[in-house]
Design an enzyme around this catalytic site. Structure first.
Site, PDB file in Angstrom:
ATOM      1  N   HIS A 132      -0.826   1.187  11.522  1.00 27.85           N
ATOM      2  CA  HIS A 132      -0.857   0.538  10.214  1.00 27.85           C
ATOM      3  C   HIS A 132       0.396  -0.318  10.118  1.00 27.85           C
ATOM      4  O   HIS A 132       1.111  -0.529  11.103  1.00 27.85           O
ATOM      5  CB  HIS A 132      -0.975   1.567   9.091  1.00 27.85           C
ATOM      6  CG  HIS A 132       0.062   2.634   9.113  1.00 27.85           C
ATOM      7  ND1 HIS A 132       1.264   2.514   8.468  1.00 27.85           N
ATOM      8  CD2 HIS A 132       0.084   3.855   9.724  1.00 27.85           C
ATOM      9  CE1 HIS A 132       1.976   3.612   8.652  1.00 27.85           C
ATOM     10  NE2 HIS A 132       1.295   4.440   9.424  1.00 27.85           N
ATOM     11  N   HIS A 169       0.854  -1.185   0.000  1.00 28.63           N
ATOM     12  CA  HIS A 169       0.000   0.000   0.000  1.00 28.63           C
ATOM     13  C   HIS A 169       0.884   1.228   0.000  1.00 28.63           C
ATOM     14  O   HIS A 169       2.102   1.141   0.161  1.00 28.63           O
ATOM     15  CB  HIS A 169      -0.923   0.005   1.218  1.00 28.63           C
ATOM     16  CG  HIS A 169      -0.207  -0.114   2.524  1.00 28.63           C
ATOM     17  ND1 HIS A 169       0.251  -1.325   3.010  1.00 28.63           N
ATOM     18  CD2 HIS A 169       0.160   0.807   3.459  1.00 28.63           C
ATOM     19  CE1 HIS A 169       0.844  -1.150   4.173  1.00 28.63           C
ATOM     20  NE2 HIS A 169       0.817   0.142   4.466  1.00 28.63           N
TER      21      HIS A 169
END
Length: 378
Positions: A302, A62
């Protein structure tokens, strides 16, 4: 909650390295209008900072936080590599999930995905997946990979006086756990269990079974069946291969002449032998070695700060568990990246760490310092 569709998945990909795979995933995200074309560089920069490999043959490439403005809409693109792809450090990936997320919503995606990817057997199942539906079923937790067996399916020292009572209790435990219907109960009671030796018996049925499960019953009474002692009855409800590991354990005990040990085990020992919990998560921790820290990272835990936290925990021998007080989560292994990310930790959330071992206090101090310093994000 992210709803996966077959259009999210590209099967039978054969890219030679992870950068090529990231290029492909970025292209898929761009073509579907989820990101702008420049997002690919953010994905590569993110990979250069820290590997996005999660474990169990899964990676989640990502973008970086400074490329979120290039995200048009939250979504994913998934690539399946049946032959695997080298993701560095000896890790092989069979499924790469490219994530586009505008803000903290990516934590929800990660939590949804990682929660079902921590079970045993996921990597092999992903490797062998033949179509998009199989992959979706795995990611959404609709594929049973481990047997249904917990403390509620164990009944020790039941006052049974005959085998009919033993089989009725074993079948009832499986029915009450949601593994099977009354059809299994009737089949258990009517059949003749198999004697494994030393008073240990085995009953199995596939009738009315919706999930493979195991039950374990011992009797407090002197009980006999077919001129043999009855001390323990193991029951299996089987509709897939999830019980094969437990059968293998029983077979090995038979081969080693150790089947009689099953008559003496307590609940925790049975769960350790036949359950799917890992020892480092089930170990009790000393409540005096617990501390609570507040996450300062603007975008929560994250993958990158999560990896930094896990790396810090892995430096110590102590068993370290963590839970999210803001979501009232269960304790998970602080040395497992997948399970830490699955806690869905956002900015301001409070995490309670418990440690057990000779270096427990040092571990908690180091974790606190790492969190205070921003876990690599300043």
């Amino acid at each position: 909650m992210l709803t996966l569709t077959t259009t999210d998945i590209s099967l039978a990909q054969t890219h030679t390295d992870k950068l090529s795979a990231i290029d492909f995933l970025a292209q898929q995200l761009t073509q579907r209008g989820l990101v702008k074309a420049d997002y690919v560089q953010g994905m590569k920069n993110r990979e250069a900072q820290n590997s996005t490999y999660l474990g169990n043959g899964i990676a989640i490439p990502h973008g970086t936080t400074d490329t979120r403005h290039l995200v048009e809409k939250t979504g994913v693109a998934i690539a399946h590599f049946p032959n695997g792809i080298d993701w560095g450090e000896g890790n092989r990936v069979y499924l790469a999930i490219g994530i586009a997320a505008k803000s903290d919503e990516h934590l929800g995606i990660l939590k949804q995905l990682t929660k079902v990817l921590s079970a045993d057997g996921v990597e092999q199942a992903l490797k062998n997946a033949k179509n998009e539906q199989e992959i979706i079923a795995l990611l959404e937790g609709n594929t049973q990979l481990s047997i249904n067996f917990d403390a509620s399916q164990i009944q020790l020292d039941f006052p049974a006086s005959d085998m009919v009572q033993m089989t009725a209790v074993a079948a009832g435990l499986l029915k009450n756990s949601g593994c099977a219907s009354s059809e299994l109960v009737a089949d258990f009671v009517s059949q003749s269990p198999t004697h494994l030796g030393e008073g240990v018996w085995l009953a199995c049925s596939s009738k009315g079974v919706s999930q493979s499960g195991m039950s374990f019953v011992t009797t407090a009474n002197q009980c006999r069946y077919e001129q043999q002692d009855v001390r323990t009855l193991i029951g299996f409800a089987a509709c897939n291969s999830a019980h094969h590991s437990q059968l293998k354990t029983i077979t090995e005990m038979l081969g080693n002449g150790e089947i009689g040990k099953l008559n003496t085990l307590n609940v925790l020992q049975l769960l350790s032998m036949f359950g799917d919990s890992t020892p480092d998560e089930s170990q009790p921790t000393d409540s005096s070695n617990s501390q609570t820290f507040t996450i300062k990272n603007a975008h929560g835990l994250h993958a990158r700060p999560g990896a930094m936290l896990v790396a810090c925990a892995k430096k110590f021998d102590a068993a370290i568990a963590v839970r999210n007080l803001d979501t009232d989560s269960q304790q998970v292994n602080a040395k497992s990246l997948m399970k830490v990310i699955a806690l869905g930790v956002k900015h301001g959330h409070k995490l309670e760490f418990s440690a057990d071992g000779h270096d427990a206090q040092a571990a908690l101090e180091a974790i606190g310092q790492a969190i205070q310093s921003g876990l690599g994000e300043g």
